[in-house]
Design a protein around this motif. Structure first.
Motif, mmCIF file in Angstrom:
data_model
loop_
_atom_site.group_PDB
_atom_site.id
_atom_site.type_symbol
_atom_site.label_atom_id
_atom_site.label_comp_id
_atom_site.label_asym_id
_atom_site.label_seq_id
_atom_site.Cartn_x
_atom_site.Cartn_y
_atom_site.Cartn_z
ATOM 1 N N GLU A 168 0.857 -1.188 0.000
ATOM 2 C CA GLU A 168 0.000 0.000 0.000
ATOM 3 C C GLU A 168 0.892 1.237 0.000
ATOM 4 O OE1 GLU A 168 -3.104 0.284 -0.430
ATOM 5 O OE2 GLU A 168 -3.924 -1.706 -0.059
ATOM 6 N N PRO A 169 1.389 1.650 -1.169
ATOM 7 C CA PRO A 169 2.345 2.759 -1.230
ATOM 8 C C PRO A 169 1.805 4.081 -0.691
ATOM 9 C CG PRO A 169 2.344 1.518 -3.292
ATOM 10 C CD PRO A 169 1.194 1.012 -2.482
ATOM 11 N N SER A 170 0.492 4.279 -0.700
ATOM 12 C CA SER A 170 -0.063 5.554 -0.264
ATOM 13 C C SER A 170 -0.242 5.655 1.254
ATOM 14 C CB SER A 170 -1.413 5.815 -0.949
ATOM 15 O OG SER A 170 -1.254 5.964 -2.342
ATOM 16 N N LEU A 171 -0.055 4.547 1.966
ATOM 17 C CA LEU A 171 -0.136 4.603 3.415
ATOM 18 C C LEU A 171 1.117 5.251 3.999
ATOM 19 C CD1 LEU A 171 -1.646 1.127 4.418
ATOM 20 C CD2 LEU A 171 -2.830 3.328 4.250
ATOM 21 N N MET A 212 -18.459 7.831 6.148
ATOM 22 C CA MET A 212 -18.354 9.007 5.285
ATOM 23 C C MET A 212 -17.435 8.641 4.132
ATOM 24 S SD MET A 212 -18.854 12.154 4.364
ATOM 25 C CE MET A 212 -19.850 12.747 5.729
ATOM 26 N N HIS A 213 -17.714 9.181 2.948
ATOM 27 C CA HIS A 213 -16.851 8.969 1.784
ATOM 28 C C HIS A 213 -15.998 10.209 1.524
ATOM 29 C CE1 HIS A 213 -20.012 5.926 0.880
ATOM 30 N NE2 HIS A 213 -18.954 5.231 0.527
ATOM 31 N N TYR A 214 -14.783 9.955 1.019
ATOM 32 C CA TYR A 214 -13.814 11.016 0.734
ATOM 33 C C TYR A 214 -13.212 10.781 -0.646
ATOM 34 C CZ TYR A 214 -14.036 11.542 5.804
ATOM 35 O OH TYR A 214 -14.481 11.711 7.093
ATOM 36 N N ALA A 215 -12.878 11.847 -1.286
ATOM 37 C CA ALA A 215 -12.066 11.739 -2.496
ATOM 38 C C ALA A 215 -10.616 11.514 -2.076
ATOM 39 C CB ALA A 215 -12.184 13.012 -3.322
ATOM 40 N N PRO A 216 -9.894 10.619 -2.726
ATOM 41 C CA PRO A 216 -8.461 10.479 -2.411
ATOM 42 C C PRO A 216 -7.709 11.710 -2.897
ATOM 43 C CG PRO A 216 -9.065 9.076 -4.254
ATOM 44 C CD PRO A 216 -10.339 9.669 -3.749
ATOM 45 N N ALA A 217 -6.745 12.160 -2.104
ATOM 46 C CA ALA A 217 -5.983 13.368 -2.446
ATOM 47 C C ALA A 217 -4.677 13.013 -3.143
ATOM 48 C CB ALA A 217 -5.699 14.180 -1.186
ATOM 49 N N ASN A 218 -4.234 13.899 -4.008
ATOM 50 C CA ASN A 218 -2.896 13.823 -4.630
ATOM 51 C C ASN A 218 -2.638 12.506 -5.357
ATOM 52 O OD1 ASN A 218 -2.368 16.367 -3.412
ATOM 53 N ND2 ASN A 218 -1.774 15.325 -1.511
ATOM 54 N N GLY A 219 -3.693 11.951 -5.968
ATOM 55 C CA GLY A 219 -3.526 10.721 -6.723
ATOM 56 C C GLY A 219 -3.324 9.475 -5.887
ATOM 57 N N ALA A 220 -3.609 9.563 -4.588
ATOM 58 C CA ALA A 220 -3.424 8.411 -3.702
ATOM 59 C C ALA A 220 -4.377 7.277 -4.081
ATOM 60 C CB ALA A 220 -3.652 8.821 -2.254
ATOM 61 N N ALA A 274 -7.194 9.269 10.503
ATOM 62 C CA ALA A 274 -7.138 8.634 9.190
ATOM 63 C C ALA A 274 -6.322 9.462 8.209
ATOM 64 C CB ALA A 274 -8.557 8.428 8.658
ATOM 65 N N ARG A 275 -6.411 10.782 8.311
ATOM 66 C CA ARG A 275 -5.643 11.647 7.414
ATOM 67 C C ARG A 275 -4.136 11.539 7.681
ATOM 68 N NH1 ARG A 275 -8.775 15.004 4.445
ATOM 69 N NH2 ARG A 275 -10.930 15.364 5.124
ATOM 70 N N GLU A 276 -3.761 11.145 8.902
ATOM 71 C CA GLU A 276 -2.344 10.915 9.193
ATOM 72 C C GLU A 276 -1.806 9.698 8.434
ATOM 73 O OE1 GLU A 276 -2.619 12.340 13.912
ATOM 74 O OE2 GLU A 276 -2.086 10.284 13.358
ATOM 75 N N ILE A 277 -2.686 8.747 8.184
ATOM 76 C CA ILE A 277 -2.284 7.466 7.617
ATOM 77 C C ILE A 277 -2.453 7.418 6.107
ATOM 78 C CG2 ILE A 277 -2.819 4.988 7.634
ATOM 79 C CD1 ILE A 277 -1.343 6.055 10.115
ATOM 80 N N PHE A 278 -3.506 8.094 5.606
ATOM 81 C CA PHE A 278 -3.812 8.052 4.175
ATOM 82 C C PHE A 278 -4.282 9.439 3.732
ATOM 83 C CE2 PHE A 278 -6.617 7.451 0.536
ATOM 84 C CZ PHE A 278 -5.877 6.598 -0.269
ATOM 85 N N PRO A 279 -3.858 9.911 2.557
ATOM 86 C CA PRO A 279 -4.211 11.274 2.125
ATOM 87 C C PRO A 279 -5.660 11.381 1.640
ATOM 88 C CG PRO A 279 -2.791 10.231 0.499
ATOM 89 C CD PRO A 279 -2.861 9.289 1.658
ATOM 90 N N LEU A 280 -6.561 11.568 2.594
ATOM 91 C CA LEU A 280 -7.962 11.779 2.265
ATOM 92 C C LEU A 280 -8.167 13.202 1.779
ATOM 93 C CD1 LEU A 280 -9.692 10.100 5.355
ATOM 94 C CD2 LEU A 280 -9.479 9.144 3.059
#
Length: 410
Positions: free
Chosen positions: A178-181, A273-281, A330-336
């Motif tokens: 999981e490169p985006s984590l 809740m749903h989020y768009a992934p940020a920065n191509g994550a 969650a934002r610390e772990i994955f770019p939401l």
């Protein structure tokens, strides 16, 4: 409108029951107040948990009890106004969670779990829903090495006891998977035999469409109008059936109570809740941040963030403090990125104090059947529950021994 069976409840369990009965040649009506898949089954994490042989237990160590008593934990919160009413249920839940009792429960529970993936895949193929299926498992991630190594030991024990296939990932292997984590994570444990889906509502809808294609009837109506021998009111008129199945999830106790069954059911509320992934994550699989108490998973709508447990009255207003608490973690772990939904979704998991579902015949009413109380594993156990109920109603040999799941245990 005469049928062999009327199934009350359009979630994953009710739809699976109706579909399995229809496939066996019965004429079946499925009744709910909404279209299939639009209540509890809409909001889960999409996991089909082949590793879930031990249902989620009540914590018994002193440190956890103190932490939860303060009502500031991110994984479990409670409504103070409801806690006194919930105490008898929670005490029984705590009682059954003792290690030896929990192990006995797992021996029975695992007989259902071992068929969860194969039963889902068979229905997915029949329904043409392969695009929703994601194979390859799901993952628990850990912020500290101590928690990671403890989870490895737990996975090793589950594997030895029940053949739960797992893979331990150190920091480097986790980053590769999981490169985006975040690179700060200590490691992960992946349960390789599990599956997941990218749209739980879409999956239930696909099963319901297959049910209709086979001749089943989906009707909008009020399950509360159910009367013996068996009749229920729908928008299209009164349905009459030789047998009835209550599969109403969090509302099942209301219907069963109407017929004199006072069952020890409670509801664990949860939000998403749903989020768009940020920065191509990109996220490849569901990921549970064990120490922070939330799960993120890729869905059709975006990255779904699901919370842990909120204990309160089933119909109380939304109080999404857990979601607000875990979102920064969650934002610390994955770019939401930005939130996609206008407001958080709230649903309820129907629970029994011994952590096992109620599956089988109602003891005091002929041709009345129960299929509810699946807690965190409703999606996981929907198809195998449907098959088990269908086999019992039609008198066929059962895939597993239904005895441990009878309502008479209460």
């Amino acid at each position: 409108m005469k049928f062999d069976t009327v199934v009350l409840g359009g979630g994953i369990v009710g739809v699976s029951v109706a579909l399995q009965l229809q496939r066996r040649g019965l004429a079946v009506a499925l009744v709910d107040r909404k279209a299939p898949g639009n209540e509890t089954s809409l909001g889960n994490a999409g996991l089909i948990q082949r590793e879930g042989v031990y249902p989620y237990a009540f914590p018994r160590d002193f440190g956890s009890l103190v932490r939860y008593a303060g009502n500031r934990a991110t994984d479990v919160r409670y409504h103070r106004a409801a806690i006194l009413k919930l105490m008898p249920f929670l005490y029984r839940y705590w009682h059954h969670s003792r290690a030896d009792r929990h192990a006995r429960i797992a021996r029975a529970y695992s007989t259902l779990i071992e068929h969860c993936v194969t039963e889902h895949r068979e229905l997915i193929d029949a329904a043409g829903a392969q695009a929703l299926l994601r194979t390859g498992g799901w993952m628990k991630i850990f912020r500290t090495e101590g928690a990671w190594r403890q989870a490895i030991e737990e996975a090793r024990r589950w594997d030895a006891e029940y053949g739960v296939d797992y893979e331990a990932l150190d920091r480097a292997a986790l980053k590769l998977a999981e490169p985006s984590l975040s690179s700060t994570l200590a490691g992960g444990v992946r349960y390789k035999a599990a599956d997941s889906v990218s749209d739980p509502n879409g999956l239930v809808t696909a099963y319901a469409k297959l049910f209709e294609q086979l001749g089943g009837k989906v009707l909008l109506g009020d399950a509360g109008t159910l009367e013996p021998s068996w009749r229920v009111t729908t928008r299209d008129g009164t349905v009459e059936a030789k047998s009835a199945v209550i599969a109403m999830g969090p509302w099942s106790g209301d219907i069963a109570g109407k017929f004199g069954y006072d069952l020890p059911l409670a509801v664990k509320r949860g939000y998403h809740m749903h989020y768009a992934p940020a920065n191509g994550a990109k996220l490849n699989q569901p990921v549970l941040d064990v120490e922070a108490g939330y799960l993120i998973t890729p869905m059709v709508r975006g990255i779904r963030l699901t919370t842990g447990v909120e204990l309160g009255y089933r119909d109380a207003a939304k109080t999404p403090v857990q979601l607000d608490a875990v979102e920064p973690l969650a934002r610390e772990i994955f770019p939401l990125g930005a939130r996609v939904d206008a407001e958080p979704w709230l649903g309820g998991r129907p629970c029994t104090p011994d952590m096992m579902p109620i599956i089988g015949a109602a003891p005091r009413h002929r041709d009345l059947w129960f299929a509810f109380g699946h807690a965190h594993h409703g999606l996981t156990l929907g198809p195998v529950t449907g098959r088990l109920i269908a086999e019992m109603i039609t008198g066929a040999p059962t895939l597993v021994d239904p005895t441990p799941f009878r309502v008479e245990r209460f």
